[in-house]
Design a protein around this motif. Structure first.
Motif, mmCIF file in Angstrom:
data_model
loop_
_atom_site.group_PDB
_atom_site.id
_atom_site.type_symbol
_atom_site.label_atom_id
_atom_site.label_comp_id
_atom_site.label_asym_id
_atom_site.label_seq_id
_atom_site.Cartn_x
_atom_site.Cartn_y
_atom_site.Cartn_z
ATOM 1 N N VAL A 161 -25.072 15.800 -132.519
ATOM 2 C CA VAL A 161 -24.716 14.800 -131.729
ATOM 3 C C VAL A 161 -25.789 14.913 -130.404
ATOM 4 C CG1 VAL A 161 -22.941 13.267 -130.351
ATOM 5 C CG2 VAL A 161 -22.410 14.205 -132.561
ATOM 6 N N VAL A 172 -16.804 14.184 -131.215
ATOM 7 C CA VAL A 172 -16.548 14.112 -132.733
ATOM 8 C C VAL A 172 -14.887 14.472 -132.961
ATOM 9 C CG1 VAL A 172 -16.857 15.069 -135.072
ATOM 10 C CG2 VAL A 172 -19.013 14.924 -133.199
ATOM 11 N N TYR A 211 -12.996 10.765 -139.801
ATOM 12 C CA TYR A 211 -13.926 11.358 -138.827
ATOM 13 C C TYR A 211 -14.552 9.911 -137.998
ATOM 14 C CZ TYR A 211 -13.836 16.119 -140.529
ATOM 15 O OH TYR A 211 -13.576 17.407 -140.802
ATOM 16 N N ILE A 241 -17.701 9.942 -135.096
ATOM 17 C CA ILE A 241 -18.759 10.546 -134.132
ATOM 18 C C ILE A 241 -19.179 9.510 -133.377
ATOM 19 C CG2 ILE A 241 -20.987 11.295 -134.761
ATOM 20 C CD1 ILE A 241 -20.266 11.848 -137.736
#
Length: 268
Positions: free
Chosen positions: A5, A218, A201, A203
């Motif tokens: 990221v 995250v 998840y 992100i």
């Protein structure tokens, strides 16, 4: 599997930002990441005094030089890339805020034009942006099936739920979350909630600086924050496990337990 990221401050200079982006892609690959995710407005920062026409003049098509160079870097470094651009529209004074996914082979595998424009809390993105008109279906990536949102879309749970019920195991949300009272609290709560209610998840790479708060995240399927970049620029790395998504959805079957047979708007 690892996701990188990227949190950074974009300048008003598109070329300078692109040079940084290419370096970040290379660095993410060296860290062993399978996918590198960038924030909203990575292409360049548009100031309040930049006109809609001036913004449109700097925008590019999805096959323009900006994306082409990123695709080359993805292919060279054998890494998938998620990011955003200002995409030209048919209107000379409006652009799309468009997210994209590029494969390890350098192919554009998915695009999404932001449908919820940030016309709230004193801002009017619609003065410069043109809204998209559809939710993009999940796309297959090395990490899993990925559904795309952009920033303000987080505040509309219907969109995340549609993406999850359509097969998304991961939601990626490139963002430029504007600073302000309680805004970081909202950001944390919304990302955690979208992960919990969909068993997936999230992100969420965030734009750092200018008028934005950063806080790239995250979040795992149980709502645990496994990466919070706070207010630091650079690359964060998080591990993604599709097995955890499967286990979570088995033990907490929120998607399965929905009563879609009775959901409807209520007339008074």
């Amino acid at each position: 599997m690892k996701v990188a990221v990227v949190q950074f401050r974009a300048s008003t200079d598109k070329k300078k930002n692109l040079a940084k982006i290419l370096d970040y892609i290379s660095a993410a690959a060296k860290k062993g990441a399978q996918l590198c995710a960038f924030p909203e407005f990575m292409m360049f920062y548009t100031t309040s005094n930049q006109s809609a026409r001036q913004l449109a003049e700097q925008a590019e098509t999805i096959t323009g030089d900006f994306i082409t160079q990123i695709a080359r870097a993805a292919r060279k470094n054998k890494i998938e890339v998620v990011g955003t651009i200002y995409e030209k529209s048919k209107k000379k004074d409006r652009v799309y805020d468009t997210a994209f996914v590029i494969s390890k082979s350098g192919k554009i595998t998915s695009t999404y034009r932001k449908i919820h424009l940030y016309d709230a809390l004193g801002f009017r993105e619609s003065n410069k942006l043109e809204p998209g008109h559809k939710i993009t279906p999940p796309t297959k990536t090395t990490l899993g099936k990925l559904g795309m949102l952009i920033c303000y879309d987080l505040r509309f749970p219907e969109m995340s739920r549609i993406l999850a019920s359509s097969g998304s195991e991961i939601l990626v949300v490139p963002s430029a979350w504007v600073q302000g009272p309680h805004k970081e609290d909202h950001w944390l709560a919304l990302n955690k909630t979208r992960a919990i209610e969909n068993g997936c998840y999230v992100i969420a790479p965030g734009h750092l600086g200018n008028i934005y708060c950063g806080r790239s995240l995250v979040v795992d399927p149980y709502g645990k924050i496994i990466l919070d970049m706070k207010h630091k620029s650079g690359i964060g790395i998080a591990d993604i496990s599709l097995e955890l998504v499967k286990k979570t959805r088995l033990s907490l079957p929120l998607l399965k337990n929905r009563r879609t047979d009775i959901y409807s708007d209520l007339s008074l």
